[in-house]
Each structure stands twice: as C-alpha cells, then as structure tokens.
Motif scaffolding. Structure first.
Motif, PDB file in Angstrom:
ATOM      1  N   ILE A 163       0.856  -1.191   0.000  1.00  0.00           N
ATOM      2  CA  ILE A 163       0.000   0.000   0.000  1.00  0.00           C
ATOM      3  C   ILE A 163       0.888   1.236   0.000  1.00  0.00           C
ATOM      4  N   ALA A 164       0.567   2.186  -0.890  1.00  0.00           N
ATOM      5  CA  ALA A 164       1.303   3.453  -0.918  1.00  0.00           C
ATOM      6  C   ALA A 164       0.876   4.303   0.281  1.00  0.00           C
ATOM      7  N   PRO A 165       1.791   5.081   0.852  1.00  0.00           N
ATOM      8  CA  PRO A 165       1.440   5.937   1.990  1.00  0.00           C
ATOM      9  C   PRO A 165       0.327   6.924   1.635  1.00  0.00           C
ATOM     10  N   VAL A 166      -0.566   7.145   2.568  1.00  0.00           N
ATOM     11  CA  VAL A 166      -1.708   8.031   2.345  1.00  0.00           C
ATOM     12  C   VAL A 166      -1.255   9.433   1.938  1.00  0.00           C
ATOM     13  N   VAL A 167      -0.266   9.982   2.627  1.00  0.00           N
ATOM     14  CA  VAL A 167       0.183  11.339   2.312  1.00  0.00           C
ATOM     15  C   VAL A 167       0.753  11.392   0.892  1.00  0.00           C
ATOM     16  N   CYS A 168       1.421  10.335   0.464  1.00  0.00           N
ATOM     17  CA  CYS A 168       1.933  10.269  -0.901  1.00  0.00           C
ATOM     18  C   CYS A 168       0.775  10.323  -1.890  1.00  0.00           C
ATOM     19  N   CYS A 169      -0.261   9.550  -1.644  1.00  0.00           N
ATOM     20  CA  CYS A 169      -1.416   9.524  -2.554  1.00  0.00           C
ATOM     21  C   CYS A 169      -2.133  10.869  -2.596  1.00  0.00           C
ATOM     22  N   ILE A 170      -2.214  11.532  -1.466  1.00  0.00           N
ATOM     23  CA  ILE A 170      -2.817  12.867  -1.451  1.00  0.00           C
ATOM     24  C   ILE A 170      -2.006  13.797  -2.346  1.00  0.00           C
ATOM     25  N   CYS A 171      -0.691  13.665  -2.285  1.00  0.00           N
ATOM     26  CA  CYS A 171       0.190  14.503  -3.098  1.00  0.00           C
ATOM     27  C   CYS A 171       0.042  14.189  -4.588  1.00  0.00           C
ATOM     28  N   VAL A 172      -0.079  12.913  -4.920  1.00  0.00           N
ATOM     29  CA  VAL A 172      -0.281  12.523  -6.319  1.00  0.00           C
ATOM     30  C   VAL A 172      -1.587  13.138  -6.833  1.00  0.00           C
ATOM     31  N   ARG A 173      -2.631  13.096  -6.026  1.00  0.00           N
ATOM     32  CA  ARG A 173      -3.913  13.701  -6.421  1.00  0.00           C
ATOM     33  C   ARG A 173      -3.779  15.216  -6.610  1.00  0.00           C
ATOM     34  N   THR A 174      -3.014  15.854  -5.727  1.00  0.00           N
ATOM     35  CA  THR A 174      -2.820  17.293  -5.816  1.00  0.00           C
ATOM     36  C   THR A 174      -2.139  17.666  -7.127  1.00  0.00           C
ATOM     37  N   VAL A 175      -1.069  16.946  -7.462  1.00  0.00           N
ATOM     38  CA  VAL A 175      -0.364  17.211  -8.718  1.00  0.00           C
ATOM     39  C   VAL A 175      -1.303  16.983  -9.898  1.00  0.00           C
ATOM     40  N   ASN A 176      -2.049  15.895  -9.869  1.00  0.00           N
ATOM     41  CA  ASN A 176      -2.983  15.602 -10.956  1.00  0.00           C
ATOM     42  C   ASN A 176      -4.062  16.674 -11.072  1.00  0.00           C
ATOM     43  N   ASP A 177      -4.591  17.124  -9.962  1.00  0.00           N
ATOM     44  CA  ASP A 177      -5.647  18.133  -9.982  1.00  0.00           C
ATOM     45  C   ASP A 177      -5.170  19.462 -10.554  1.00  0.00           C
ATOM     46  N   GLN A 178      -3.879  19.727 -10.466  1.00  0.00           N
ATOM     47  CA  GLN A 178      -3.341  20.987 -10.973  1.00  0.00           C
ATOM     48  C   GLN A 178      -2.958  20.906 -12.446  1.00  0.00           C
ATOM     49  N   ALA A 179      -2.961  19.719 -13.034  1.00  0.00           N
ATOM     50  CA  ALA A 179      -2.523  19.535 -14.421  1.00  0.00           C
ATOM     51  C   ALA A 179      -3.717  19.215 -15.319  1.00  0.00           C
ATOM     52  N   LYS A 180      -4.649  20.137 -15.423  1.00  0.00           N
ATOM     53  CA  LYS A 180      -5.869  19.872 -16.185  1.00  0.00           C
ATOM     54  C   LYS A 180      -5.802  20.325 -17.642  1.00  0.00           C
ATOM     55  N   THR A 181      -4.992  21.325 -17.959  1.00  0.00           N
ATOM     56  CA  THR A 181      -4.895  21.775 -19.343  1.00  0.00           C
ATOM     57  C   THR A 181      -3.682  21.117 -19.999  1.00  0.00           C
ATOM     58  N   LEU A 182      -3.656  21.077 -21.314  1.00  0.00           N
ATOM     59  CA  LEU A 182      -2.553  20.450 -22.024  1.00  0.00           C
ATOM     60  C   LEU A 182      -1.204  21.082 -21.669  1.00  0.00           C
ATOM     61  N   PRO A 183      -1.069  22.413 -21.660  1.00  0.00           N
ATOM     62  CA  PRO A 183       0.236  22.984 -21.281  1.00  0.00           C
ATOM     63  C   PRO A 183       0.649  22.613 -19.861  1.00  0.00           C
ATOM     64  N   LYS A 184      -0.298  22.595 -18.934  1.00  0.00           N
ATOM     65  CA  LYS A 184       0.030  22.229 -17.557  1.00  0.00           C
ATOM     66  C   LYS A 184       0.394  20.755 -17.454  1.00  0.00           C
ATOM     67  N   ARG A 185      -0.287  19.896 -18.231  1.00  0.00           N
ATOM     68  CA  ARG A 185       0.045  18.466 -18.247  1.00  0.00           C
ATOM     69  C   ARG A 185       1.462  18.258 -18.774  1.00  0.00           C
ATOM     70  N   LYS A 186       1.796  18.968 -19.853  1.00  0.00           N
ATOM     71  CA  LYS A 186       3.137  18.820 -20.429  1.00  0.00           C
ATOM     72  C   LYS A 186       4.196  19.314 -19.451  1.00  0.00           C
ATOM     73  N   ASP A 187       3.937  20.431 -18.800  1.00  0.00           N
ATOM     74  CA  ASP A 187       4.893  20.953 -17.819  1.00  0.00           C
ATOM     75  C   ASP A 187       5.074  19.967 -16.667  1.00  0.00           C
ATOM     76  N   ALA A 188       3.966  19.433 -16.159  1.00  0.00           N
ATOM     77  CA  ALA A 188       4.039  18.470 -15.060  1.00  0.00           C
ATOM     78  C   ALA A 188       4.769  17.205 -15.505  1.00  0.00           C
ATOM     79  N   CYS A 189       4.473  16.747 -16.696  1.00  0.00           N
ATOM     80  CA  CYS A 189       5.112  15.555 -17.245  1.00  0.00           C
ATOM     81  C   CYS A 189       6.622  15.752 -17.334  1.00  0.00           C
ATOM     82  N   GLU A 190       7.039  16.859 -17.916  1.00  0.00           N
ATOM     83  CA  GLU A 190       8.480  17.136 -18.057  1.00  0.00           C
ATOM     84  C   GLU A 190       9.154  17.236 -16.695  1.00  0.00           C
ATOM     85  N   CYS A 191       8.500  17.861 -15.753  1.00  0.00           N
ATOM     86  CA  CYS A 191       9.052  18.006 -14.409  1.00  0.00           C
ATOM     87  C   CYS A 191       9.196  16.647 -13.731  1.00  0.00           C
ATOM     88  N   ILE A 192       8.160  15.839 -13.796  1.00  0.00           N
ATOM     89  CA  ILE A 192       8.196  14.515 -13.175  1.00  0.00           C
ATOM     90  C   ILE A 192       9.272  13.659 -13.840  1.00  0.00           C
TER      91      ILE A 192
END
Length: 110
Positions: free
Chosen positions: A37-66
C-alpha cells in the motif's frame, strides 16, 4: 502534509516544477522500497499534482518536471513509479516513468 500546504495557494493555478517536486517528496520512500500500500500522504500529493494539471500545457509541464525528477533520483523502483497512480486510485493524464514522452500528450486525456 507537505503537498497540502503547497496545494492550498495553487487552487486556481498550475504548479511550478519546484512545487511538484516538493509535492512528491512523501512518495520517495515508497518509490525506492515499495510496499503493498502506498502511503496516504503520498497519494494525497499525487492527487494534488494531478488536480493541478488539467490543461494540455500544464500536463506537459508536469510531465516534463516529473520525468526530469525521476531521472535524477537514484534507486527508484521503475515498477513502483509506473504503478503509483493506480495504487493511489488516481488516473493521471499520462503514464509516469523515466522514459515517458511528454510530447505525446493529447487534449483528449483527462
């Protein structure tokens, strides 16, 4: 809880790469030594990053950063990295891993 603190002022804005990296810090232990099981705080963080990457430019920026972050962190388990979103019940708009192609993200992803 790092991701929650970082995520509050970003409710209507995209995250910078530094903020994304900070958000993913709680996941590093799991990504190096995965458990069932992944740590709860880690999963909350994954959701936060995903929630902030809703547009194509933001998705690409997040993808490149990750991607750049994953390449520079030693001893990560590639299977744990790839499976993290699923472990957290999050459908990212792109697959994660050191070899991901951020130029192939499309508008139809959600």
């Amino acid at each position: 809880m790092i991701c929650l603190v970082l995520g509050i002022p970003l409710a209507n804005a995209g995250q910078t790469c530094g903020q994304i990296k900070g958000s993913l810090l709680p996941c590093l232990g799991y990504l190096r030594h995965p458990r069932s099981i992944a740590p709860v705080v880690c999963c909350i963080c994954v959701r936060t990053v995903n929630d902030q990457a809703k547009t194509l430019p933001k998705r690409k920026d997040a993808c490149e950063c990750i991607k750049s972050t994953l390449i520079n962190i030693p001893e990560l388990d590639p299977n744990a990295v790839q499976g993290l979103p699923n472990k957290c019940g999050v459908k990212l708009p792109f697959p994660i891993g050191a070899n991901m192609d951020c130029n192939k993200l499309g508008d139809g992803m959600h």
